[in-house]
Design a protein around this motif. Sequence first.
Motif, short mmCIF file in Angstrom:
data_model
loop_
_atom_site.label_atom_id
_atom_site.label_comp_id
_atom_site.label_asym_id
_atom_site.label_seq_id
_atom_site.Cartn_x
_atom_site.Cartn_y
_atom_site.Cartn_z
N VAL A 60 35.31 48.98 31.14
CA VAL A 60 36.69 48.91 30.67
C VAL A 60 37.49 47.90 31.47
N ALA A 61 37.33 47.91 32.79
CA ALA A 61 38.04 46.95 33.64
C ALA A 61 37.70 45.51 33.25
N ASP A 62 36.51 45.31 32.68
CA ASP A 62 36.08 43.98 32.27
C ASP A 62 36.59 43.57 30.89
N MET A 63 37.46 44.38 30.29
CA MET A 63 37.99 43.99 28.99
C MET A 63 39.51 44.11 28.88
N VAL A 64 40.18 44.50 29.96
CA VAL A 64 41.63 44.70 29.90
C VAL A 64 42.33 43.85 30.96
N ASP A 65 43.66 43.72 30.81
CA ASP A 65 44.46 42.99 31.78
C ASP A 65 44.78 43.87 32.98
N LEU A 66 45.05 45.13 32.71
CA LEU A 66 45.43 46.07 33.77
C LEU A 66 44.65 47.37 33.60
N PHE A 67 44.06 47.82 34.70
CA PHE A 67 43.26 49.05 34.67
C PHE A 67 44.02 50.14 35.43
N LEU A 68 44.37 51.19 34.72
CA LEU A 68 45.20 52.26 35.28
C LEU A 68 44.35 53.50 35.51
N LEU A 69 44.38 54.00 36.74
CA LEU A 69 43.64 55.21 37.10
C LEU A 69 44.62 56.37 37.19
N LEU A 70 44.41 57.37 36.33
CA LEU A 70 45.27 58.55 36.29
C LEU A 70 44.62 59.65 37.11
N ILE B 92 35.74 53.21 42.00
CA ILE B 92 36.68 53.34 40.89
C ILE B 92 38.09 53.01 41.37
N VAL B 93 38.44 53.48 42.57
CA VAL B 93 39.76 53.18 43.12
C VAL B 93 39.91 51.67 43.31
N GLU B 94 38.85 51.02 43.74
CA GLU B 94 38.90 49.56 43.96
C GLU B 94 39.09 48.79 42.66
N LEU B 95 38.69 49.37 41.54
CA LEU B 95 38.88 48.71 40.25
C LEU B 95 40.32 48.80 39.76
N ALA B 96 41.06 49.78 40.25
CA ALA B 96 42.38 50.07 39.71
C ALA B 96 43.41 49.00 40.05
N ASP B 97 44.23 48.64 39.05
CA ASP B 97 45.38 47.77 39.27
C ASP B 97 46.64 48.60 39.43
N MET B 98 46.55 49.88 39.08
CA MET B 98 47.67 50.80 39.23
C MET B 98 47.12 52.22 39.29
N ILE B 99 47.69 53.04 40.15
CA ILE B 99 47.30 54.45 40.23
C ILE B 99 48.51 55.31 39.91
N VAL B 100 48.31 56.28 39.04
CA VAL B 100 49.40 57.17 38.63
C VAL B 100 48.97 58.61 38.84
N VAL B 101 49.78 59.38 39.56
CA VAL B 101 49.54 60.80 39.74
C VAL B 101 50.31 61.54 38.65
N ASN B 102 49.60 62.21 37.78
CA ASN B 102 50.22 62.92 36.67
C ASN B 102 50.53 64.37 37.07
N LYS B 103 51.23 65.07 36.18
CA LYS B 103 51.56 66.49 36.34
C LYS B 103 52.52 66.76 37.50
N ILE C 208 45.87 36.26 35.01
CA ILE C 208 45.46 36.97 33.79
C ILE C 208 44.61 36.07 32.91
N ASP C 209 45.00 34.79 32.80
CA ASP C 209 44.19 33.85 32.00
C ASP C 209 42.79 33.71 32.59
N ARG C 210 42.71 33.62 33.91
CA ARG C 210 41.40 33.50 34.56
C ARG C 210 40.59 34.77 34.37
N ARG C 211 41.26 35.90 34.45
CA ARG C 211 40.57 37.19 34.25
C ARG C 211 40.00 37.27 32.85
N ARG C 212 40.79 36.87 31.86
CA ARG C 212 40.29 36.92 30.48
C ARG C 212 39.15 35.94 30.26
#
Length: 330
Positions: free
Chosen positions: A164-174, A190-201, A266-270
Motif C-alpha cells: 500500500v505504501a508503494d501506491m499512495v502519496d501518504l501512508f496513515l497508520l491508525l 510498519i511504523v517506519e513506513l508511516a507518513d502520519m500516525i493517528v491514535v483513534n478512540k 511526491i512526483d519522485r515517489r510516484r
Amino acid sequence: MPDALPIADLADRVRAGDRRALAQAITLVESTRADHRDQAEALLATLLPFSGQGVRVGITGVPGVGKSTFIEAFGLHVIACGHKVAVLAIDPTSQRTGGSILGDKTRMELLSRETRAFIRPSPAGSTLGGVARRTREAMLLVEAAGFDVVIVETVGVGQSETAVADMVDLFLLLLPPAGGDELQGIKKGIVELADMIVVNKADGDLTNAARHAEAEYRHALALLRPANRNWPVPVLSCSALNKVGIDGIWDRINEYRRLLGHDGSIDRRRADQARAWMWNEIRENLIAAFQGDHAVRTELSALEQATAAGTVTPGAAARRLLGLFRGADR
C-alpha cells in the motif's frame, strides 16, 4: 460484464462520472480473463492522461482500531470541504472457501449514501498481504472519473503495508489508545513506513489513555530517522466516533501535500512507484507463464516431491525447471 460496451464509450462514461460505468470498468480490470485483460489495458491507456490528480491516502491499523469508522468520518469531512472521495477497501478472502465478505458499504453506511463518494470493496484473493492486485489500476480509474481524494484501506497490519505504501502519496497508520507492552507489539517496520500516525478512540474513558499513547508514539518516533527530512512524522489523536480531530488530520495531509509537492518529493515517489509497479507486473506475469508452461507442468510435481524427499536440491530442481521453461532442456 463489460464485453457489450465499446472501450471508447466506457471510457467516455467513466470520465463523465457515470458510477455504473466506473464499477463496470473496475470489474473489467479485476478480471483474470485474457480477453478482458486486453480490453482493460486499452481502457487504462485511454484514461491514463486524465488520472494522477488525486490525493492518494493509504490507511491501515490493527483489527478493532476503528478503520471503517475513521474512514467514514474522514470521508464525510473531506466531502464537506468540497472534494469527491473514493474508497478502495480490500476485503479479506477466505482461504477455505475463496469467498469474501464485501461488506464495506454496510460498515460505512453514511458515506455510502453520499453522491460524492464511491466505495469499492475488492476481494484480496491470493495476493500477498491482502492488497488486490489491480488496486493500482482501480485508483487510476476513480481519478479519471473525477474523484480527487482516493483512500486505500488494507485488511490490517501485516505484509500488505509495504504494497500500500508503494501506491499512495501518504501512508496513515491508525493505532489504538495503548502503550507500554502494546506499543512494543507494533512492528517497527510498519511504523517506519508511516507518513502520519493517528491514535483513534480518544473519547470517553479512553481519552486520557489516547493522549498518553500519543505522547509515547511521538517519543518512539523521535528514535527513528524520518524518510523525508522535510516531514517529521506527526502523531495526532482523534475520536472518529464523535468526529473530533478529523479536521486537524485533513489539514496536516494538505500541509504534507504542499511541502512535499513543492520540493518534488511526491512526483519522485510516484515515479518510483510506477517503476516498482512495472517490475511487479513483470514478475507476476513471468510466474504465471512459468506455471502454465506445458514442459514445466510435466515435471513440476515429481521435482517438488524429490526436493521434499531430499533426493534433489532445491537449486538443482529450480535450474531444471527454468531450463525447461527457456526451452534449453527440451
